[in-house]
Every structure is written in structure tokens, then in C-alpha cells.
Design a protein around this motif. Structure first.
Motif, PDB file in Angstrom:
ATOM      1  N   LYS A   2     -16.173  54.201  10.732  1.00 51.02           N
ATOM      2  CA  LYS A   2     -16.525  54.924  11.951  1.00 51.02           C
ATOM      3  C   LYS A   2     -16.266  54.038  13.175  1.00 51.02           C
ATOM      4  O   LYS A   2     -16.749  52.914  13.244  1.00 51.02           O
ATOM      5  CB  LYS A   2     -17.989  55.342  11.921  1.00 51.02           C
ATOM      6  CG  LYS A   2     -18.296  56.387  10.844  1.00 51.02           C
ATOM      7  CD  LYS A   2     -19.759  56.796  10.895  1.00 51.02           C
ATOM      8  CE  LYS A   2     -20.042  57.850   9.819  1.00 51.02           C
ATOM      9  NZ  LYS A   2     -21.477  58.267   9.833  1.00 51.02           N
ATOM     10  N   GLN A  60     -16.778  53.027  16.968  1.00 54.89           N
ATOM     11  CA  GLN A  60     -17.747  53.178  18.051  1.00 54.89           C
ATOM     12  C   GLN A  60     -17.040  53.708  19.293  1.00 54.89           C
ATOM     13  O   GLN A  60     -16.074  53.126  19.769  1.00 54.89           O
ATOM     14  CB  GLN A  60     -18.392  51.810  18.347  1.00 54.89           C
ATOM     15  CG  GLN A  60     -19.500  51.856  19.387  1.00 54.89           C
ATOM     16  CD  GLN A  60     -20.210  50.522  19.482  1.00 54.89           C
ATOM     17  OE1 GLN A  60     -20.818  50.055  18.517  1.00 54.89           O
ATOM     18  NE2 GLN A  60     -20.115  49.889  20.639  1.00 54.89           N
ATOM     19  N   GLN A  61     -17.504  54.838  19.818  1.00 57.21           N
ATOM     20  CA  GLN A  61     -16.821  55.511  20.919  1.00 57.21           C
ATOM     21  C   GLN A  61     -16.889  54.716  22.227  1.00 57.21           C
ATOM     22  O   GLN A  61     -15.965  54.749  23.029  1.00 57.21           O
ATOM     23  CB  GLN A  61     -17.430  56.905  21.123  1.00 57.21           C
ATOM     24  CG  GLN A  61     -17.250  57.832  19.926  1.00 57.21           C
ATOM     25  CD  GLN A  61     -15.786  58.009  19.561  1.00 57.21           C
ATOM     26  OE1 GLN A  61     -14.971  58.398  20.393  1.00 57.21           O
ATOM     27  NE2 GLN A  61     -15.443  57.721  18.313  1.00 57.21           N
ATOM     28  N   ILE A  62     -18.019  54.041  22.452  1.00 60.61           N
ATOM     29  CA  ILE A  62     -18.171  53.242  23.673  1.00 60.61           C
ATOM     30  C   ILE A  62     -18.415  51.788  23.277  1.00 60.61           C
ATOM     31  O   ILE A  62     -19.260  51.495  22.439  1.00 60.61           O
ATOM     32  CB  ILE A  62     -19.345  53.747  24.531  1.00 60.61           C
ATOM     33  CG1 ILE A  62     -19.081  55.180  25.019  1.00 60.61           C
ATOM     34  CG2 ILE A  62     -19.563  52.822  25.741  1.00 60.61           C
ATOM     35  CD1 ILE A  62     -20.218  55.775  25.823  1.00 60.61           C
ATOM     36  N   SER A  94     -11.863  51.802  20.874  1.00 57.29           N
ATOM     37  CA  SER A  94     -12.973  52.475  21.545  1.00 57.29           C
ATOM     38  C   SER A  94     -12.406  53.264  22.730  1.00 57.29           C
ATOM     39  O   SER A  94     -11.480  52.822  23.412  1.00 57.29           O
ATOM     40  CB  SER A  94     -13.993  51.454  22.051  1.00 57.29           C
ATOM     41  OG  SER A  94     -14.563  50.752  20.961  1.00 57.29           O
ATOM     42  N   GLN A  95     -13.008  54.439  22.987  1.00 54.88           N
ATOM     43  CA  GLN A  95     -12.476  55.300  24.047  1.00 54.88           C
ATOM     44  C   GLN A  95     -12.923  54.839  25.436  1.00 54.88           C
ATOM     45  O   GLN A  95     -12.199  54.997  26.406  1.00 54.88           O
ATOM     46  CB  GLN A  95     -12.924  56.746  23.809  1.00 54.88           C
ATOM     47  CG  GLN A  95     -12.304  57.362  22.556  1.00 54.88           C
ATOM     48  CD  GLN A  95     -12.735  58.795  22.346  1.00 54.88           C
ATOM     49  OE1 GLN A  95     -13.551  59.318  23.092  1.00 54.88           O
ATOM     50  NE2 GLN A  95     -12.185  59.430  21.317  1.00 54.88           N
ATOM     51  N   LYS A 124     -28.585  54.244  24.191  1.00 60.85           N
ATOM     52  CA  LYS A 124     -27.825  55.443  24.542  1.00 60.85           C
ATOM     53  C   LYS A 124     -26.418  55.402  23.950  1.00 60.85           C
ATOM     54  O   LYS A 124     -25.851  56.435  23.588  1.00 60.85           O
ATOM     55  CB  LYS A 124     -27.790  55.605  26.065  1.00 60.85           C
ATOM     56  CG  LYS A 124     -29.154  55.986  26.658  1.00 60.85           C
ATOM     57  CD  LYS A 124     -29.105  56.085  28.169  1.00 60.85           C
ATOM     58  CE  LYS A 124     -30.408  56.668  28.714  1.00 60.85           C
ATOM     59  NZ  LYS A 124     -31.603  55.920  28.293  1.00 60.85           N
ATOM     60  N   ILE A 125     -25.832  54.188  23.860  1.00 68.08           N
ATOM     61  CA  ILE A 125     -24.521  54.063  23.201  1.00 68.08           C
ATOM     62  C   ILE A 125     -24.636  54.427  21.728  1.00 68.08           C
ATOM     63  O   ILE A 125     -23.784  55.126  21.169  1.00 68.08           O
ATOM     64  CB  ILE A 125     -23.969  52.637  23.366  1.00 68.08           C
ATOM     65  CG1 ILE A 125     -23.564  52.381  24.820  1.00 68.08           C
ATOM     66  CG2 ILE A 125     -22.771  52.407  22.444  1.00 68.08           C
ATOM     67  CD1 ILE A 125     -23.097  50.951  25.098  1.00 68.08           C
ATOM     68  N   GLN A 126     -25.727  53.983  21.092  1.00 69.29           N
ATOM     69  CA  GLN A 126     -25.962  54.341  19.692  1.00 69.29           C
ATOM     70  C   GLN A 126     -26.090  55.845  19.509  1.00 69.29           C
ATOM     71  O   GLN A 126     -25.637  56.410  18.507  1.00 69.29           O
ATOM     72  CB  GLN A 126     -27.235  53.660  19.186  1.00 69.29           C
ATOM     73  CG  GLN A 126     -27.058  52.235  18.707  1.00 69.29           C
ATOM     74  CD  GLN A 126     -28.309  51.701  18.049  1.00 69.29           C
ATOM     75  OE1 GLN A 126     -29.434  52.005  18.448  1.00 69.29           O
ATOM     76  NE2 GLN A 126     -28.128  50.882  17.022  1.00 69.29           N
ATOM     77  N   ASN A 127     -26.698  56.509  20.481  1.00 66.07           N
ATOM     78  CA  ASN A 127     -26.900  57.970  20.390  1.00 66.07           C
ATOM     79  C   ASN A 127     -25.666  58.763  20.800  1.00 66.07           C
ATOM     80  O   ASN A 127     -25.701  59.996  20.841  1.00 66.07           O
ATOM     81  CB  ASN A 127     -28.079  58.381  21.281  1.00 66.07           C
ATOM     82  CG  ASN A 127     -29.401  57.835  20.781  1.00 66.07           C
ATOM     83  OD1 ASN A 127     -29.569  57.610  19.577  1.00 66.07           O
ATOM     84  ND2 ASN A 127     -30.333  57.602  21.701  1.00 66.07           N
ATOM     85  N   ASN A 128     -24.565  58.042  21.139  1.00 69.50           N
ATOM     86  CA  ASN A 128     -23.317  58.693  21.556  1.00 69.50           C
ATOM     87  C   ASN A 128     -23.490  59.538  22.809  1.00 69.50           C
ATOM     88  O   ASN A 128     -22.844  60.589  22.967  1.00 69.50           O
ATOM     89  CB  ASN A 128     -22.747  59.552  20.417  1.00 69.50           C
ATOM     90  CG  ASN A 128     -22.276  58.710  19.249  1.00 69.50           C
ATOM     91  OD1 ASN A 128     -21.682  57.650  19.441  1.00 69.50           O
ATOM     92  ND2 ASN A 128     -22.544  59.168  18.036  1.00 69.50           N
ATOM     93  N   ASP A 129     -24.365  59.101  23.731  1.00 68.24           N
ATOM     94  CA  ASP A 129     -24.503  59.804  25.007  1.00 68.24           C
ATOM     95  C   ASP A 129     -23.238  59.630  25.827  1.00 68.24           C
ATOM     96  O   ASP A 129     -22.551  58.591  25.719  1.00 68.24           O
ATOM     97  CB  ASP A 129     -25.690  59.241  25.797  1.00 68.24           C
ATOM     98  CG  ASP A 129     -27.028  59.593  25.165  1.00 68.24           C
ATOM     99  OD1 ASP A 129     -27.006  60.329  24.146  1.00 68.24           O
ATOM    100  OD2 ASP A 129     -28.074  59.140  25.661  1.00 68.24           O
TER     101      ASP A 129
END
Length: 917
Positions: free
Chosen positions: A559, A561-563, A619-620, A663-668
Motif C-alpha cells: 500500500k 502512502q498517499q501523502i 506519493s501523490q 490526519k495523514i493516517q486517516n487519508n484526509d
């Protein structure tokens, strides 16, 4: 058809076509000499190992046959069958082995096709160079095999008919004449009768004795400059004068071979070095592959068996101990240890026909002491654990590795030719690597115990990588990977040559994996950089392929990490501390850290960040948390990073980082995270007036907080009664870094600091433990307690401290080891070190060093050495003499406890000696 298949087919056609031209027995017997692996390698411009691999594959396929001779020759099976039908001629491999002996003495040298390949090639080239060869300088540590190699050079020259058989190999050990250079000059160049007192007759000298042969000058660094200069004319023109005769010239065509254990640039005149065009470094035993070490052991044992005319076998623990022990005197020490153990075993060997069995307790005592920390001695190990050197075949590790590589490339060939799909490729690749790992873990008879050190270091790297990228290595998958890296490092030269020849195929596989597994490739690059830094090895493309495949095998779905969060702060480790604290609280690797000096520019920040993004580019978005500076300037520098949204938050705090991390963990969404962080940035203050600070005494030690705690307990035991003063064990390096601004001083009224090394807080008095032990400079104690204790109590305190803080008690209290033994070894090391440095330390310094070194030994045994030292590179560069002396003085300690003294610890020892250097 793949490149490898084409090459193998061409080799087969070459053997077939040449064999067809051999019409009779004489031609066949002569022509078969053209079919060795070396000839085939030169013919098709491939490595000898690869040529050998292809030829042996053809043997397994039943197409060709091979002899048992040295070197091995290959011949075409079908053509021979036809010839055999027409005549009684047969090739008998056993007969051929007897008739065809190696025509190159170097092929009998263990490592001739391995670690010594380049060494031997240089020796051959220098020996063959017309008209009289080139002077050779052999360098390397004592016992590496320089004298043996010099003798082999002479034998090779005789064998190749470069030197006549009746010529001599003359050896001169220059160190024997170090104190009498005139005598050496007389022996080398000869002398006329009456040239000096005692010259009763003419002597032609060793240069003349070696005329037409080889003159070997061992320990040439012992030659004084004058004697070195006298060699110049002979080396330039082959002429010289006898001592006492400056009129007549003598001639000699002696070839010169020099050897030294010193750095030639430091030990020899540059004018002499210019006349020696070939300098060859003979590697240490520990630098050579493990299978060569095993071959040397078996070879030495077989030589002993011939000498005593008895069969010799050895137990597993005996072999494992020799394989694991670091022989500082190299091959010479290994050979001596084997001879001594054979003598020990023979002492109690009585039966005439009984086989001599070597067990671990037959080895020299220093080797047994080292091994006892790792190996359980079993006196009756049983026949199943016995090795017979005359029958045991040593695995060729490099062939196994090259077979692994070639098998992976073949699978990629099939994939690129559309004969298999990606799923099939990955399945077959996993089987190939697993098979090799099985060989490393189970088939290899011996495990080098020093692998444990590599495993420990690699575990730290892997733990960080796994945490950062959320991957894992299951079921001890890391251990065989580490052993692969260590094994591969043993065959650098051969594997490098193979990789160079197979560059196109390697690039093809590398690029395929890079394009198909982009994220795994990014992890591999990061992993490789860290491995290169810690192990000081080059991670080649084939290594990276193996790493990537391992990551993919154990992590089918990763997986992303998006941020990506990045903390950027000025200071030595501020950003790292915040990022590390938040990552631990979140139990996740959310933040990277960039620590920057105070005078850093915005462009430098941009470069560091761009480098980080290239490594974690999937990462995006990025959220950058900075401590201070212009957001606009930072933005300009990093806005050029393509395909990436970047958010920046100023005035970072640990609490803010924690909120952002959650918040990064929660994909905010990134905008929501930034807005929330901005709103929650509220500054408040509170003043606490008239706070009463408690009195306190601080104990510190550069060896760690545990040592400081132990010393504070000794001090508490010394007090005549309970007092209202806090005794605080504290982190030495925190005091060094923060100084008087450390929070411990704002919260406490510190009376004085005590410990093993002064943290240099000018505002607070300091008393050293060695002063307490020596009963010196106790004024600080008297002044601090003058209003607390009576005169009688102060005397009682002083007496108790002298007793509790005695050297024996301190060392016994601070270490987990036997205090007497620790002190004995530490004192011995200190004596050697003072002698080497020609320094006499004061009693006070010796006491301090005893405490420090005893704690150091404990840390090494616990495997928690101090690994950092400010400006360590400067110490390494400028204090090489001190480092060498320190290493030599610690030899007994290292061997007794099975530890290695790191350079970082030596740097702290150096701090004690600075005043005397």
C-alpha cells in the motif's frame, strides 16, 4: 534464441568442427588441448567461469565428455565414438589425468582462479616481459603469502623455460640486517679481500649468486636509503661494483622480487619505487572467499597427513572454529595453528593404524578461548560429524552465484521472447532464488560466525526500510538475503567480469523490473543506498534485482502512502527528533526528516527535498512542516518538482506534527489537513512566580545513563544520613549539547556535577570519579555540604566514598563481567598503548581510563557500542597512528570477549590522550 543459448551452441559447433579434423590418434591427443575452458573463453570472448558453465552443461546433456586432468579438457562424444569404431583408440580419462599434468605451477595455488587471479596474472606478465622480466614489489600484511608467491614466480619462470633449471632462487631477509646495513651491502654486492675487517677472501655476493635466476629481497623496507640507492644502477643497467673495488664492473641478470609489509610510499624511496613498475598487493586471508579458506585448511591438513604418514580427519567444531577465527597473521598463522593441533592430537595417539582425529581442544589456547563464546565443545561428536580432507569437496561459491544469475537471465529471455508471462517469470524466479538460499542455509557445511555481525547491522537497515515503506520479510527471509550479499562480496572480481560480459542481458532484466514494479524499485534503491553506506560495498544491478525480487516475493501487495509528511527544521537533530517521536506515537512511519544547519539557503533545502522526493516519488502529495524561514522562498525552490502537490506549514511543533500525522493516517484530503493545522496553531503563556528549586547533584558518564545511575547509587550508599538533596543520573551528551540552558538547571539548583568525563558546564563545579577514588580535590564536596553535614559527618562521608568508589568496586559495580579479569586485560591494554605511543600517563588519568575502558568492554559485549563521534572522519584521517596502536593494544580483549573495537570508541579513548599527543 537468447544470447546464452547462441553462445553455447557456437561452442558446441566449434568443438564438433575441430574434432572432425582430427584424423588419427596423435592429432586427437594434441588437438584436445584446444578444448579447455580457458581456450574456449578466449575464443568466444566470455569469462572463463561462464565458458566452464556452458561446457559443463553440454557434458550433463551427454553431448561432450571431459577429462579429470588439470586443466580439464572437453571433447566431442559422437566423433570419438565413430573413431573408436574404426580403431582400437580410446580416450581413458584416468590415463589422461596421469599423462596430462598442469603446465602452469600457478594453477596449483589455492585461489588462482579466485581472489588471487589478478595477482597471478600480474606475476606472469612481469615474469614473461623481455628480456629479463620486470622488478616486482609484493605488498601485504605478514603471513599473507608474499614469500610463497615469490617462490612460485621463480618456479613459473623455470617451468616456462624463461630461467634455466640450474639457476637459483636466492632469499634475503633485509630485516636481519636492519642494524648493520654495511653487512647487507657487502652480502648483496660482494666484496674484495681486505675491503673491511674480516674480509679474508673475495666474495661474489648474492646478486651474482642469483645471476640468471631470482633474487628475493624480503622486508625491503628495512633497507636504509643508502642501500636502496645502491640498487639503482644495477636495476637500470644490470651492473654493479664489488665493495672495495670501484674500478671493475660486474654484471648479473638476476631478476628482482621485493616484498614489504609497510606502505611502500612511506617506507621506500620514491626513486626506488619508480624503478619497480609492478606493485602487487597480496590480500589478507580475511579478504579472500570463505571457500578458499576452507581449501587452505584441507590442504594444510593433507600435507601434515603425508608428513606423519597417517590419515587425518577433523570434527565439525574444529573446522567451524578455524573457519570463523580471524587470523591476524594470515595464512601463516592458520598453517601454524593446524600444525600445532596435529602435534597435540598426535601426542596422545598411540595405535599404529588408527586415524588421527583433530578436535577443537587440540587447537592453540587463544583460538579455543575465542571459540568458547560461540561453540559448545562436544568431545564425542561421532563419525557423522567427521570430515575427511582427502575426500571432502569444497563448494565453489562463485559458480553457484553465477548459476543463480544466469538462471534468472534465462527466465527473462523467455519472458522477452513472449514464451512466458509475468506470472510464470515471478514463480520461476522465486524457485531459483529459493533453491540458492537453501544451498546457503543448509548445503554449506560451515557458517562463518562473523555473519552474525552482518545480520545485526542489516536488521537495523531492514527495520527502518520496512517501517518506512510498510513492507516485511517473513519467516526469516532476511537471513539468506544477508548471506547472499556476504557470499557475493567474496567473489567481487569474478562476478564483476561476468556482469561486464552479460551487461546487455542484465540491463534488460533490470529495466523490465524497474518499469513493471515502480514502487518496489523505489524501495530497492533506498535499500541499496543504505547497504552501500553501512557495508561499504557496491550494490550492482544484479544485487538490486535480487533485492527487488525478494521485496516482491514477501510483499505481493504494497500500500502506497498517499501523502508523504516531511519535517524540516534547523539544528543538528531537531527535525529527526520530532519526526521520530511522532512516528513512534503513531506506530507508523508517517514523517521523513531533514535536519539543516542554521545558515542553510533555500536552494539547498530545495535540493535536499528533491532528492527525498525522487526516493519516495510515488506519493501523490507532500506536506512539508518547517520551523522558520520564508514560506515564499522555500516554495520557489520546490515548486519545480513535477506531478506533485506540495503543502507547507510554518512554525512546526511536536503537537502540530502529531495532529497532522493522525490526519495523514486517516487519508484526509491535504487541503483539509492544512486548514485544520492553521486554525489550531494557538500560542499561550503562563508565568510561575517564586518557584523554589530543589538542590541537586548530577552524575554523568559518557558511557551511558546506566553508568551514571550506578554511580549515583554508590554515592547514596556513602551518605552518613538522608539529606534533602536530589541525586540525579543524567544524559552526558544532552548536557554537552544544551549546556547551562538544559532544563535540568532551570528545575533544580545543581550543587555540583560528578562523573567519568567533564561535560564542561562552566557555571557548575565538577568533580571527577578518579578524584574521588584518589582522594584528591575534594574541596567541592566540602563546600557543597558544609551547611548540611557536621565535621564528623563530612569525615564519615569522605571515608565511605573512598571505600565505595574504590577502583575495584566501581568496575565491579559497573560491569556485568568479572571485575578482576576486566581490570587485568584493561591494564595490559593500557600498558601496551602507552608503550606504543611512548607516553607515560599520570596515575589520575590511568584510574579514569580504567573505569572508561571497563565500561567500554561491557558495552561491546552487550553489543551496544557508542557509534557516533563528532568529526570522526577527522580523527580517522589525522590520527591513523593512534588508531593502529589502539587496535594492537586491544587484541587480547577482542579475542577474549569475541568483540571488535570500533573507530568511534577509539575516538573517545583518544580524547583522554589529547594532552599527551
Amino acid at each position: 534464441m537468447s544470447n546464452s543459448t547462441k553462445t553455447k551452441q557456437l561452442i558446441l559447433e566449434y568443438i564438433e568442427s575441430n574434432a572432425a579434423e582430427l584424423l588419427d590418434e596423435e592429432e586427437l591427443q594434441e588437438g584436445i588441448n584446444n578444448f579447455s575452458a580457458q581456450i574456449v573463453a578466449e575464443k568466444f570472448n566470455v569469462s572463463r567461469n561462464l565458458a566452464s558453465q556452458y561446457l559443463n552443461e553440454l557434458v550433463k546433456e551427454g553431448v561432450i565428455e571431459k577429462t579429470n586432468s588439470r586443466p580439464v579438457f572437453f571433447y566431442f562424444r559422437k566423433m570419438l565414438e565413430k573413431k573408436n569404431e574404426r580403431s582400437d583408440f580410446r580416450i581413458n580419462k584416468e590415463d589422461y589425468e596421469q599423462s596430462e599434468q598442469s603446465n602452469d605451477v600457478f594453477e596449483n595455488v589455492i585461489g588462482h582462479n579466485g581472489s588471487l587471479r589478478n595477482v597471478i596474472d600480474q606475476c606472469k606478465a612481469a615474469t614473461k616481459y623481455p628480456p629479463n622480466g620486470l622488478p616486482i614489489l609484493l605488498t601485504g600484511t605478514s603471513g599473507a603469502g608474499k614469500s610463497y608467491l615469490a617462490n612460485m614466480i621463480f618456479n613459473y619462470a623455470v617451468e616456462q623455460k624463461i630461467i634455466e633449471e640450474d639457476k637459483q632462487f636466492v632469499i634475503v631477509n633485509c630485516s636481519e640486517f636492519a642494524n648493520n646495513p654495511e653487512l647487507l651491502t657487502a652480502n648483496l654486492f660482494g666484496y674484495k679481500k681486505g675491503a673491511f675487517t674480516g674480509a679474508d677472501s673475495d666474495n661474489m655476493g648474492l646478486i651474482q649468486a642469483a645471476n640468471g635466476g631470482v633474487l628475493f629481497l624480503d622486508e625491503v623496507h628495512s633497507l636504509n636509503p643508502s642501500c636502496q640507492e645502491k640498487l639503482f644502477l644495477f636495476m637500470d643497467k644490470g651492473i654493479y661494483h664489488l665493495m672495495g673495488d670501484n674500478k671493475n664492473w660486474k654484471e648479473s641478470s638476476a631478476r628482482l622480487v621485493f616484498a614489504t609489509t609497510k606502505d611502500p610510499e612511506q617506507a621506500l624511496l620514491r626513486t626506488l619505487l619508480r624503478r619497480i613498475p609492478v606493485t602487487i598487493n597480496v590480500p589478507d586471508l580475511e579478504e579472500r572467499p570463505i571457500d578458499e579458506k576452507e581449501q587452505l585448511i584441507f590442504s594444510f591438513i593433507q600435507n601434515e597427513a603425508k608428513q606423519i604418514k597417517k590419515k587425518i580427519k577433523l570434527t565439525q567444531s574444529y573446522l567451524q572454529t578455524l573457519m570463523s577465527y580471524r587470523f591476524r597473521a594470515n595464512v601463516g598463522e592458520l598453517k601454524s595453528a593446524i600444525k600445532r593441533s596435529c602435534a597435540n592430537a598426535f601426542l596422545y595417539h598411540e595405535e599404529e593404524g588408527e586415524c588421527l582425529i583433530l578436535k577443537m581442544f587440540h587447537l592453540p589456547e587463544n583460538i579455543i578461548a575465542y571459540a568458547s563464546f560461540f561453540i559448545t565443545i562436544n568431545e564425542d561428536e561421532g563419525d557423522k560429524l567427521l570430515f575427511d580432507p582427502s575426500k571432502t569437496k569444497v563448494e565453489d561459491g562463485v559458480e553457484k552465484i553465477l548459476l543463480l544469475f544466469d538462471s534468472l537471465l534465462k527466465e527473462n529471455d523467455l519472458y522477452m521472447e513472449h514464451k512466458s508471462d509475468n506470472k510464470a517469470f515471478m514463480e520461476h524466479a522465486q524457485k531459483i532464488i529459493t533453491k540458492y538460499y537453501d544451498y546457503l542455509m543448509f548445503d554449506k557445511k560451515n557458517k562463518n560466525l562473523r555473519l552474525e555481525a552482518y545480520e545485526t547491522a542489516m536488521e537495523k537497515v531492514t527495520e527502518e526500510i520496512c517501517s518506512r515503506y510498510k513492507i516485511q520479510f517473513q519467516n526469516n527471509g532476511l537471513i539468506p538475503l544477508i548471506r547472499y550479499l556476504v557470499e557475493r562480496g567474496s567473489y567481487k572480481s569474478q562476478i564483476f567480469e561476468w556482469e561486464r560480459n552479460e551487461k546487455e542481458r542484465i540491463d534488460e532484466l533490470y529495466n523490465m523490473l524497474k518499469n513493471k514494479y515502480e514502487y518496489e524499485f523505489s524501495i530497492t534503491e533506498d535499500f541499496s543506498e543504505k547497504v552501500e553506506t553501512i557495508f561499504d560495498i557496491r550494490v550492482s544491478k544484479m544485487n538490486r534485482i535480487i533485492l527487488l525480487l525478494n521485496i516482491k516475493f514477501f510483499n505481493p501487495e504494497i500500500k502506497v502512502q498517499q501523502i508523504m509528511g516531511v519535517v524540516l527544521s534547523h539544528g543538528y537533530s531537531t527535525a529527526s527528533s520530532i519526526a521520530d517521536a511522532v512516528n513512534k506515537l503513531l506506530d507508523d512511519y508517517v514523517f521523513e526528516a531533514i535536519d539543516m544547519p542554521l545558515d542553510v539557503t533555500a536552494s539547498e533545502i530545495g535540493e535536499r527535498l528533491q532528492s527525498l522526493v525522487r526516493r519516495r516519488h510515488l506519493s501523490q502529495d507532500i506536506i512539508l512542516l518547517v520551523d522558520m524561514g520564508s514560506l515564499e522562498e522555500i516554495y520557489k525552490e520546490i515548486s519545480i518538482i513535477p506531478n506533485l502537490n506540495i503543502g507547507i506549514i510554518n512554525n512546526i511543533t511536536t503537537k502540530m506534527a502529531l495532529d497532522v500525522g493522525l490526519k495523514i493516517q486517516n487519508n484526509d484530503p491535504m487541503v483539509q489537513i492544512l486548514e485544520s493545522a492553521s486554525k489550531n496553531t494557538i500560542c499561550s503563556y503562563k508565568i510561575i512566580e517564586n518557584r523554589v528549586r530543589e538542590k541537586a547533584i548530577i552524575f554523568v558518564s559518557e558511557t551511558g545513563i546506566e553508568t551514571a545511575r550506578n554511580m549515583s547509587e554508590l554515592f547514596l550508599e556513602s551518605l552518613p544520613r538522608t539529606i534533602n538533596v536530589k541525586i540525579i543520573p543524567y544524559d552526558y551528551y544532552m548536557l554537552m549539547r544544551n549546556g547551562i540552558n538544559d532544563e535540568v538547571f532551570s528545575e533544580n539548583e545543581v550543587i555540583f556535577i560528578a562523573g567519568t568525563l567533564n561535560p564542561n558546564i562552566k557555571e557548575i563545579p565538577y568533580i571527577a570519579v578518579e578524584d574521588i577514588i584518589g582522594g584528591n580535590q575534594l574541596e567541592v564536596l566540602h563546600e557543597a555540604f558544609s551547611t548540611i553535614f557536621s565535621v564528623e559527618e563530612m569525615q564519615a562521608l569522605q571515608n565511605s566514598m573512598l571505600m565505595n568508589f574504590s577502583l575495584q568496586n566501581v568496575v565491579g559495580y559497573l560491569t556485568i563481567l568479572n571485575a578482576d579479569k576486566v581490570l587485568e586485560l584493561v591494564n595490559n591494554a593500557l600498558n601496551i598503548l602507552q608503550e606504543r605511543l611512548q607516553i607515560q600517563l599520570k596515575y589520575k588519568s590511568i584510574i579514569s581510563l580504567n573505569v572508561h575502558l571497563s565500561c567500554l568492554v561491557e558495552r561491546l559485549v552487550k553489543k551496544i557500542p557508542i557509534e557516533t563521534y563528532f568529526e570522526l572522519d577527522v580523527v580517522e584521517r589525522e590520527q591513523a597512528r593512534f588508531i593502529d596502536a589502539c587496535k594492537d593494544s586491544f587484541v587480547k580483549i577482542e579475542r577474549h570477549y569475541g568483540v571488535i573495537l570500533p573507530i568511534s570508541e577509539i575516538a573517545y579513548i583518544y580524547d583522554y590522550f589529547k594532552a599527551y599527543m
